[in-house]
Design a protein around this motif. Structure first.
Motif, PDB file in Angstrom:
ATOM      1  N   ASP A  63      13.338   2.049  49.628  1.00 25.23           N
ATOM      2  CA  ASP A  63      14.065   0.647  49.823  1.00 25.23           C
ATOM      3  C   ASP A  63      14.942   0.485  48.532  1.00 25.23           C
ATOM      4  O   ASP A  63      15.884  -0.412  49.256  1.00 25.23           O
ATOM      5  CB  ASP A  63      12.796  -0.219  49.454  1.00 25.23           C
ATOM      6  CG  ASP A  63      11.729  -0.462  50.620  1.00 25.23           C
ATOM      7  OD1 ASP A  63      11.743   0.026  51.612  1.00 25.23           O
ATOM      8  OD2 ASP A  63      10.535  -0.712  50.166  1.00 25.23           O
TER       9      ASP A  63
ATOM     10  N   TYR B  71      18.704  -0.673  49.706  1.00 23.04           N
ATOM     11  CA  TYR B  71      19.274  -1.841  49.092  1.00 23.04           C
ATOM     12  C   TYR B  71      20.751  -1.669  48.711  1.00 23.04           C
ATOM     13  O   TYR B  71      21.662  -2.189  48.882  1.00 23.04           O
ATOM     14  CB  TYR B  71      18.539  -2.275  48.036  1.00 23.04           C
ATOM     15  CG  TYR B  71      18.963  -3.485  47.246  1.00 23.04           C
ATOM     16  CD1 TYR B  71      19.273  -4.815  48.006  1.00 23.04           C
ATOM     17  CD2 TYR B  71      19.515  -3.164  45.935  1.00 23.04           C
ATOM     18  CE1 TYR B  71      19.599  -5.803  47.122  1.00 23.04           C
ATOM     19  CE2 TYR B  71      19.972  -4.326  45.235  1.00 23.04           C
ATOM     20  CZ  TYR B  71      20.237  -5.564  46.029  1.00 23.04           C
ATOM     21  OH  TYR B  71      20.658  -6.710  45.085  1.00 23.04           O
TER      22      TYR B  71
ATOM     23  N   GLU C 237      23.025  -1.242  51.376  1.00 28.15           N
ATOM     24  CA  GLU C 237      23.254  -2.633  51.965  1.00 28.15           C
ATOM     25  C   GLU C 237      24.543  -3.410  51.333  1.00 28.15           C
ATOM     26  O   GLU C 237      25.200  -3.999  51.668  1.00 28.15           O
ATOM     27  CB  GLU C 237      22.216  -3.390  52.222  1.00 28.15           C
ATOM     28  CG  GLU C 237      22.308  -4.859  53.061  1.00 28.15           C
ATOM     29  CD  GLU C 237      21.002  -5.415  53.413  1.00 28.15           C
ATOM     30  OE1 GLU C 237      20.900  -6.373  53.992  1.00 28.15           O
ATOM     31  OE2 GLU C 237      19.870  -5.087  52.624  1.00 28.15           O
TER      32      GLU C 237
END
Length: 310
Positions: A93, A97, A100
């Motif tokens: 995750d 992140y 992103e």
């Protein structure tokens, strides 16, 4: 070669103290460039100006043809000296992140993350919480996060700090591979042996000013005078009296003689007194570590500022 990053005439002051004085250098595509200096020399301030964390009072930071606020930050990767990962978040995750944040496609990011986790001996850790990782594992994850988006410019601030020798080797291999594939890398580290081993060029800064800038081989040839190690029972005064010896360091029966820049090695060796006790002898150039120490201590090398075909 193509310059990915160009730093031109940076000036930066905090209140009445000027911390950067006319700093200029470039980082080329596919090279590993070191930025070095003692604590407080201005390295971190320079890097923060490059990253847009702060902006110079004067001068420019240019990424290809972009400068200032127009630099495409999604093409830059950054591993800061101050490590920090969100606790309680799974490894995959946090990596997605980071991707992103750089507008990188998440499907590609997940594929790259799995590849790098395997390469860094973290296979199967993608669903582990960050706070369950060891310090070394966390550093590997943060390094992966800095390259997950395939940056064109990668800035690494003390990437080897706290790593064991095996992990250092993994990092070295990956950094070299990134450079071979065209990434421009700016690396700051106090581990001079690794810098000397890995980097193509270096920029040495002290008290906010350039001291040395050039290709590693040229820096070694220009600034790294010869030193001679002699093993045997000899007194310091006898060794200091040998022509072209600038200083002698002695530890028991081991003596290290530092030679003047003008010393011609074959002639110097031929003129060593025949009555010296020489059980073993070796000659090489002083290391980048010793050059760094000379600069930090303000010895004569710091006064010999120059640019060597940089």
């Amino acid at each position: 070669m193509e310059s990915v990053l160009t730093v031109q005439n940076l000036q930066k002051s905090f209140k009445d103290t000027q911390v950067l004085h006319d700093i200029s250098f470039s980082v080329q595509k596919g090279e590993i460039m070191a930025i070095l200096g003692p604590n407080g020399a201005g390295k971190s301030t320079t890097i923060r100006n490059i990253m847009g964390i702060m902006y110079p009072d004067e001068g420019e930071v240019i990424f290809h043809n972009h400068e200032g606020t127009t630099i495409p930050r999604h093409k830059v990767g950054y591993l800061p000296e101050e490590r920090g990962l969100y606790k309680g978040v799974k490894v995959m995750d946090i990596l997605l992140y980071f991707a992103e944040l750089k507008d990188y496609p998440l499907d590609s990011a997940k594929e790259r993350a799995l590849t790098y986790l395997k390469k860094f001996d973290l296979e199967g850790k993608e669903n582990v919480s960050v706070d369950e990782l060891s310090k070394g594992m966390g550093q590997k994850v943060q390094f992966i996060g800095s390259i997950i988006h395939e940056p064109e410019l990668l800035i690494l601030d003390e990437p080897f700090s706290g790593l064991d020798p095996l992990s250092q080797d993994v990092f070295k291999r990956e950094i070299r591979e990134l450079a071979e594939n065209g990434t421009a890398i700016l690396l700051s580290s106090h581990q001079m042996n690794l810098v000397e081993e890995m980097c193509d060029r270096l920029f040495l800064i002290n008290k906010g000013r350039r001291v040395i800038y050039g290709y590693m081989k040229d820096v070694k040839a220009e600034y790294a005078n010869f030193k001679c190690m002699i093993y045997g029972e000899n007194d310091v005064q006898t060794l200091e009296a040998i022509p072209e010896v600038t200083r002698v360091e002695q530890d028991g029966d081991t003596s290290v003689l530092y030679l003047e820049p003008s010393a011609t090695l074959p002639d110097w060796l031929n003129n060593i007194p025949k009555d010296l006790d020489v059980q073993e002898i070796s000659v090489d150039r002083i290391s980048l570590h010793e050059i760094f120490v000379d600069v930090a201590l303000g010895r004569s090398i710091a006064e010999k500022e120059g640019v060597l075909d940089a």
